[in-house]
Scaffold this active site. Structure first.
Site, mmCIF file in Angstrom:
data_model
loop_
_atom_site.group_PDB
_atom_site.id
_atom_site.type_symbol
_atom_site.label_atom_id
_atom_site.label_comp_id
_atom_site.label_asym_id
_atom_site.label_seq_id
_atom_site.Cartn_x
_atom_site.Cartn_y
_atom_site.Cartn_z
ATOM 1 N N ASP A 13 0.843 -1.196 0.000
ATOM 2 C CA ASP A 13 0.000 0.000 0.000
ATOM 3 C C ASP A 13 0.878 1.245 0.000
ATOM 4 O OD1 ASP A 13 -2.138 -1.681 0.152
ATOM 5 O OD2 ASP A 13 -2.636 -1.232 2.244
ATOM 6 N N LYS A 40 -5.997 -7.334 0.656
ATOM 7 C CA LYS A 40 -7.046 -7.861 1.528
ATOM 8 C C LYS A 40 -6.685 -9.210 2.130
ATOM 9 C CE LYS A 40 -11.122 -5.389 -0.030
ATOM 10 N NZ LYS A 40 -11.325 -4.853 1.336
ATOM 11 N N ALA A 42 -3.580 -10.544 2.695
ATOM 12 C CA ALA A 42 -2.533 -10.384 3.706
ATOM 13 C C ALA A 42 -3.063 -9.660 4.935
ATOM 14 C CB ALA A 42 -1.354 -9.623 3.105
ATOM 15 N N THR A 211 -21.205 -5.999 7.599
ATOM 16 C CA THR A 211 -20.714 -4.821 8.310
ATOM 17 C C THR A 211 -21.503 -3.590 7.858
ATOM 18 O OG1 THR A 211 -19.003 -4.454 6.635
ATOM 19 C CG2 THR A 211 -18.396 -5.769 8.565
ATOM 20 N N ASP A 238 -7.644 6.342 10.562
ATOM 21 C CA ASP A 238 -7.486 5.769 9.221
ATOM 22 C C ASP A 238 -8.398 4.552 9.121
ATOM 23 O OD1 ASP A 238 -6.690 4.676 6.833
ATOM 24 O OD2 ASP A 238 -4.574 4.449 7.364
ATOM 25 N N THR A 240 -8.729 2.565 6.588
ATOM 26 C CA THR A 240 -8.198 1.513 5.724
ATOM 27 C C THR A 240 -7.972 0.238 6.526
ATOM 28 O OG1 THR A 240 -7.011 3.236 4.521
ATOM 29 C CG2 THR A 240 -6.422 0.962 4.033
ATOM 30 N N ASP A 244 -11.113 -5.586 6.733
ATOM 31 C CA ASP A 244 -10.205 -6.735 6.744
ATOM 32 C C ASP A 244 -9.967 -7.224 8.169
ATOM 33 O OD1 ASP A 244 -9.951 -6.659 3.989
ATOM 34 O OD2 ASP A 244 -8.199 -5.347 4.053
ATOM 35 N N ASN A 266 -16.292 -6.988 15.511
ATOM 36 C CA ASN A 266 -16.729 -5.600 15.462
ATOM 37 C C ASN A 266 -15.812 -4.715 16.306
ATOM 38 O OD1 ASN A 266 -18.748 -4.123 14.156
ATOM 39 N ND2 ASN A 266 -19.901 -3.866 16.039
ATOM 40 N N SER A 272 -9.051 -0.952 14.990
ATOM 41 C CA SER A 272 -8.096 -0.836 13.883
ATOM 42 C C SER A 272 -8.069 0.554 13.263
ATOM 43 C CB SER A 272 -8.414 -1.869 12.795
ATOM 44 O OG SER A 272 -9.557 -1.499 12.042
#
Length: 296
Positions: A13, A40, A42, A211, A238, A240, A244, A266, A272
């Site tokens: 990324d 996705k 990894a 989700t 973030d 991102t 995942d 959740n 994250s």
């Protein structure tokens, strides 16, 4: 310890932070540039491993610096990388623009599109030994379908995160134990109106965990009852990799039952987004437990 096999993409990324998204033809100054391991597949593998699962990754990278770096990164997370092959194309990359906690992403699949049914067959022993097989759609659909068939052959739950969203074949849907979309992905994957997502969940009892951003997640029980797992309030840095993280956690905790697995997934997804990077923000099991205790 759950044994999770992840079939999916491995990307580097490349992230640019800006004050606002550029319009067509516009050039803007960014405020920060960083590189992070991603993809996705990894990402979901790392999320599951940090939460205590024994994880095996099946994927494909290029014969380049990014490919070597990605394998090393996964190995440092304790992930078995024996079944990551080396393709002719360059390692996949994702270009991510961040602004205000939101993101826009362009993916160049590269070697990810070389992952084949033969690669899956080579790792059949790992699939046979798994508790959950987890896949996404950043590798060829035919490869994902083959992984689903192998999981079915060995009686293993097959989880499919239908992202990026495409219409799914009846065959692939039938092989999928649990579909894990967001609202838009659900509509695209099953070719149903987006507004009717709750009816879709109830028509496929026990087979979808959806989700829903800050609202949390929804799933249906085996008898068709719609259940809402409320979201957790955090300060987003973030987003991102939040989905995942949810998927990796769901696979890692599936043995605890649907309700507890979704609750923990959740919470992990919420945690994250409080740090930068798709993998950089993914919590450890200890961090998740501490967070859940604070919410009690």
């Amino acid at each position: 310890m759950a044994r999770v096999v992840v079939v999916g993409s491995i990307n580097m990324d490349m992230v640019v932070a800006t004050e606002t998204f550029p319009r067509l033809g516009e050039t803007l100054f960014g405020t920060r540039f960083s590189t992070f391991p991603g993809g996705k597949g990894a990402n979901q593998a790392v999320a599951a491993a940090r939460l205590g699962a024994e994880v095996t990754m099946i994927g494909c990278v290029g014969n380049d610096a990014f490919g070597a770096q990605m394998k090393t990164t996964l190995q440092r997370e304790g992930i078995d990388t024996r079944w990551i092959s080396t393709g002719e194309e360059a390692t996949g990359i994702a270009c991510i623009t961040l602004t205000g906690g939101d993101n826009a992403i362009v993916v160049v699949p590269g070697a990810n599109h070389e992952l084949s049914a033969t690669d899956i067959d080579r790792a059949e022993a790992a699939i046979a030994d798994a508790d959950v097989v987890l896949a996404q759609l950043e590798v060829p659909l035919a490869t994902v379908l083959h992984a689903g068939k192998l999981a079915r052959r060995h009686g293993k739950p097959f989880f499919l995160n239908p992202a990026p969203a495409v219409a799914l074949s009846d065959e692939l849907i039938a092989l999928t134990t649990l579909l894990t979309p967001n609202e838009h992905e659900l509509a695209t994957a099953l070719q149903t109106p987006e507004a009717y997502w709750s009816e879709v969940l109830q028509r496929m009892p026990g087979r979808i965990a959806m989700t829903h951003g800050k609202d949390g997640a929804y799933y249906s029980t085996a008898d068709g009852e719609l259940v809402h797992q409320a979201g957790f309030s955090v300060d987003a840095v973030d987003t991102t990799g939040a989905g995942d993280t949810f998927n990796g956690a769901l696979a890692a905790f599936w043995h605890l039952g649907t309700a507890e697995a979704v609750r923990r997934a959740n919470a992990a997804g919420a945690l994250s987004v409080t740090r930068a990077g798709a993998q950089g923000g993914m919590p450890t099991l200890a961090e998740l437990e501490q967070f859940l205790q604070a919410q009690a």
